[in-house]
Design a protein around this motif. Structure first.
Motif, short mmCIF file in Angstrom:
data_model
loop_
_atom_site.label_atom_id
_atom_site.label_comp_id
_atom_site.label_asym_id
_atom_site.label_seq_id
_atom_site.Cartn_x
_atom_site.Cartn_y
_atom_site.Cartn_z
N HIS A 1 0.82 -1.21 0.00
CA HIS A 1 0.00 0.00 0.00
C HIS A 1 0.86 1.26 0.00
CE1 HIS A 1 -2.63 -3.20 1.59
NE2 HIS A 1 -3.54 -2.62 0.83
N SER A 2 1.98 1.22 0.70
CA SER A 2 2.88 2.37 0.70
C SER A 2 3.47 2.60 -0.69
CB SER A 2 4.01 2.17 1.71
OG SER A 2 3.51 2.06 3.02
N VAL A 3 3.85 1.51 -1.37
CA VAL A 3 4.39 1.64 -2.72
C VAL A 3 3.30 2.14 -3.67
CG1 VAL A 3 5.40 0.42 -4.68
CG2 VAL A 3 6.15 -0.11 -2.36
N ALA A 4 2.07 1.65 -3.49
CA ALA A 4 0.96 2.10 -4.34
C ALA A 4 0.77 3.61 -4.21
CB ALA A 4 -0.32 1.37 -3.97
N VAL A 5 0.78 4.11 -2.99
CA VAL A 5 0.64 5.56 -2.78
C VAL A 5 1.82 6.29 -3.41
CG1 VAL A 5 0.64 7.40 -1.05
CG2 VAL A 5 -0.78 5.37 -0.71
N ASP B 1 10.63 0.77 17.59
CA ASP B 1 10.10 2.07 17.16
C ASP B 1 10.05 2.14 15.63
OD1 ASP B 1 9.81 3.01 19.75
OD2 ASP B 1 11.71 4.11 19.75
N ALA B 2 11.14 1.74 14.98
CA ALA B 2 11.19 1.79 13.52
C ALA B 2 10.18 0.82 12.90
CB ALA B 2 12.60 1.47 13.03
N GLN B 3 10.07 -0.37 13.47
CA GLN B 3 9.12 -1.36 12.98
C GLN B 3 7.68 -0.86 13.10
OE1 GLN B 3 9.02 -5.01 15.25
NE2 GLN B 3 7.25 -5.80 14.15
N TYR B 4 7.32 -0.39 14.28
CA TYR B 4 5.94 0.03 14.51
C TYR B 4 5.57 1.25 13.66
CZ TYR B 4 6.32 -3.03 18.61
OH TYR B 4 6.53 -4.09 19.44
N ALA B 5 6.51 2.17 13.49
CA ALA B 5 6.23 3.35 12.66
C ALA B 5 6.04 2.94 11.20
CB ALA B 5 7.36 4.36 12.79
N THR B 6 6.84 2.00 10.72
CA THR B 6 6.70 1.52 9.35
C THR B 6 5.35 0.85 9.16
OG1 THR B 6 9.09 1.16 9.26
CG2 THR B 6 7.77 0.14 7.53
N GLU B 7 4.94 0.06 10.14
CA GLU B 7 3.65 -0.62 10.05
C GLU B 7 2.50 0.37 10.12
OE1 GLU B 7 3.66 -3.68 13.01
OE2 GLU B 7 5.26 -4.81 12.01
N GLU B 8 2.63 1.41 10.93
CA GLU B 8 1.60 2.45 11.01
C GLU B 8 1.51 3.20 9.68
OE1 GLU B 8 -1.54 3.95 12.83
OE2 GLU B 8 -0.13 2.76 14.02
N LEU B 9 2.65 3.45 9.05
CA LEU B 9 2.65 4.11 7.75
C LEU B 9 1.93 3.25 6.72
CD1 LEU B 9 5.86 5.72 6.19
CD2 LEU B 9 4.04 4.73 4.82
N GLU B 10 2.23 1.95 6.70
CA GLU B 10 1.59 1.05 5.74
C GLU B 10 0.08 0.98 5.96
OE1 GLU B 10 0.93 -2.08 2.86
OE2 GLU B 10 2.23 -0.33 3.07
N GLU B 11 -0.35 0.93 7.21
CA GLU B 11 -1.79 0.87 7.50
C GLU B 11 -2.48 2.17 7.09
OE1 GLU B 11 -5.51 -0.56 8.81
OE2 GLU B 11 -3.63 -1.50 8.15
N THR B 12 -1.82 3.30 7.29
CA THR B 12 -2.41 4.58 6.89
C THR B 12 -2.46 4.69 5.37
OG1 THR B 12 -1.55 5.58 8.91
CG2 THR B 12 -2.25 7.09 7.17
N ALA B 13 -1.46 4.17 4.68
CA ALA B 13 -1.50 4.14 3.21
C ALA B 13 -2.67 3.30 2.74
CB ALA B 13 -0.18 3.60 2.67
N ARG B 14 -2.92 2.19 3.41
CA ARG B 14 -4.06 1.34 3.05
C ARG B 14 -5.38 2.07 3.26
NH1 ARG B 14 -7.55 -2.85 5.02
NH2 ARG B 14 -7.05 -2.34 7.18
N LEU B 15 -5.50 2.76 4.39
CA LEU B 15 -6.71 3.54 4.66
C LEU B 15 -6.89 4.64 3.61
CD1 LEU B 15 -6.43 3.99 8.54
CD2 LEU B 15 -8.08 2.55 7.32
N PHE B 16 -5.80 5.30 3.28
CA PHE B 16 -5.84 6.37 2.29
C PHE B 16 -6.38 5.86 0.95
CE2 PHE B 16 -3.48 8.80 -1.05
CZ PHE B 16 -4.03 10.05 -0.82
N LEU B 17 -5.93 4.69 0.53
CA LEU B 17 -6.40 4.11 -0.72
C LEU B 17 -7.87 3.67 -0.62
CD1 LEU B 17 -3.22 2.02 -1.61
CD2 LEU B 17 -4.00 4.11 -2.75
N LEU B 18 -8.25 3.11 0.52
CA LEU B 18 -9.63 2.69 0.71
C LEU B 18 -10.60 3.87 0.66
CD1 LEU B 18 -9.32 0.08 3.61
CD2 LEU B 18 -10.12 -0.39 1.30
N LEU B 19 -10.12 5.03 1.08
CA LEU B 19 -10.98 6.21 1.16
C LEU B 19 -11.02 7.03 -0.13
CD1 LEU B 19 -9.99 7.36 4.75
CD2 LEU B 19 -12.23 6.53 4.03
N GLN B 20 -10.27 6.60 -1.15
CA GLN B 20 -10.31 7.33 -2.41
C GLN B 20 -11.74 7.36 -2.94
OE1 GLN B 20 -7.45 8.90 -4.09
NE2 GLN B 20 -6.94 8.63 -1.94
#
Length: 213
Positions: free
Chosen positions: A103-107, A176-195
């Motif tokens: 999802h991050s790559v898609a964004v 910290d780095a792992q969780y932030a990366t996972e939060e970024l990916e989940e937000t990218a997924r939400l962003f795409l779902l909300l298009q």
């Protein structure tokens, strides 16, 4: 000497555990992505080239000097400079995670993004874990210009998104780095779902209050 050897062993095992976790949950695939951690003496351990994050061998991780010179282990990834750039500009960083998460790559491949801050503040946890996310222009993997572009943003941002490539995220610890990366990916997924839907992101005042925390 005993203390540093014990630290190295623990960090090697932790990198492999994080790699297996993100691979098993589909956040990376094949031999894509890389993870690193900085030790107390300034040296770095990093996942090597052509290695699946799901089947890492702790003994084969690449090791770098504090100056970023390869010391031993398996052949290092050509993306090692992404990690070294982050450590150079962020003295408090203890780990860096770089994934090609879907999802991050898609964004990162979308048109008309705000290059200063790619994703809107959809959730409080995204703002607290990631903050503002600049977009790094596309360069071929391994291109020295990509290193320079990341360096320009790394001092003021602990997370960046590489165009048509994926996120690079630094954290004080590996978790910290792992969780932030996972939060970024989940937000990218939400962003795409909300298009195509009307959305209600956090206001600038709400987001700023969270960033100050």
């Amino acid at each position: 000497m005993t203390n540093i050897l014990s630290e190295v062993t623990k960090v090697r095992d932790r990198i492999c555990a994080v790699g297996r976790s993100v691979f098993d949950r589909g956040l990376t695939f094949g031999s894509t992505g890389n993870i690193s951690a900085r030790l107390s003496d300034g040296s770095m351990l990093m996942t090597p080239t052509n290695a699946s994050l799901g089947t890492l061998d702790p003994a084969k991780l690449s090791r770098f000097s504090p100056e970023g010179n390869f010391i031993d282990g398996d052949k290092p990834t050509k993306e090692s400079f992404l990690h070294i750039c982050m450590y150079c500009k962020r003295p408090s960083a203890g780990a860096v995670v770089h994934l090609h998460s879907t999802h991050s790559v898609a964004v990162s491949a979308m048109a008309d993004l705000d290059p200063a801050d790619v994703l809107p503040p959809l959730t409080a946890y995204y703002v607290m874990r990631v903050g503002r996310l600049p977009l790094i222009p596309y360069f071929a993997p391994g291109d020295v210009q990509l290193a320079r572009a990341v360096e320009e943003k790394a001092e003021s941002h602990h997370a960046v998104l590489l165009a048509n490539h994926g996120p690079v995220v630094a954290g004080n610890t590996l978790e910290d780095a792992q969780y932030a990366t996972e939060e970024l990916e989940e937000t990218a997924r939400l962003f795409l779902l909300l298009q195509g839907h009307r959305t209600r992101p956090l206001t600038e005042e709400q987001a700023d209050a969270l960033r100050q925390r």
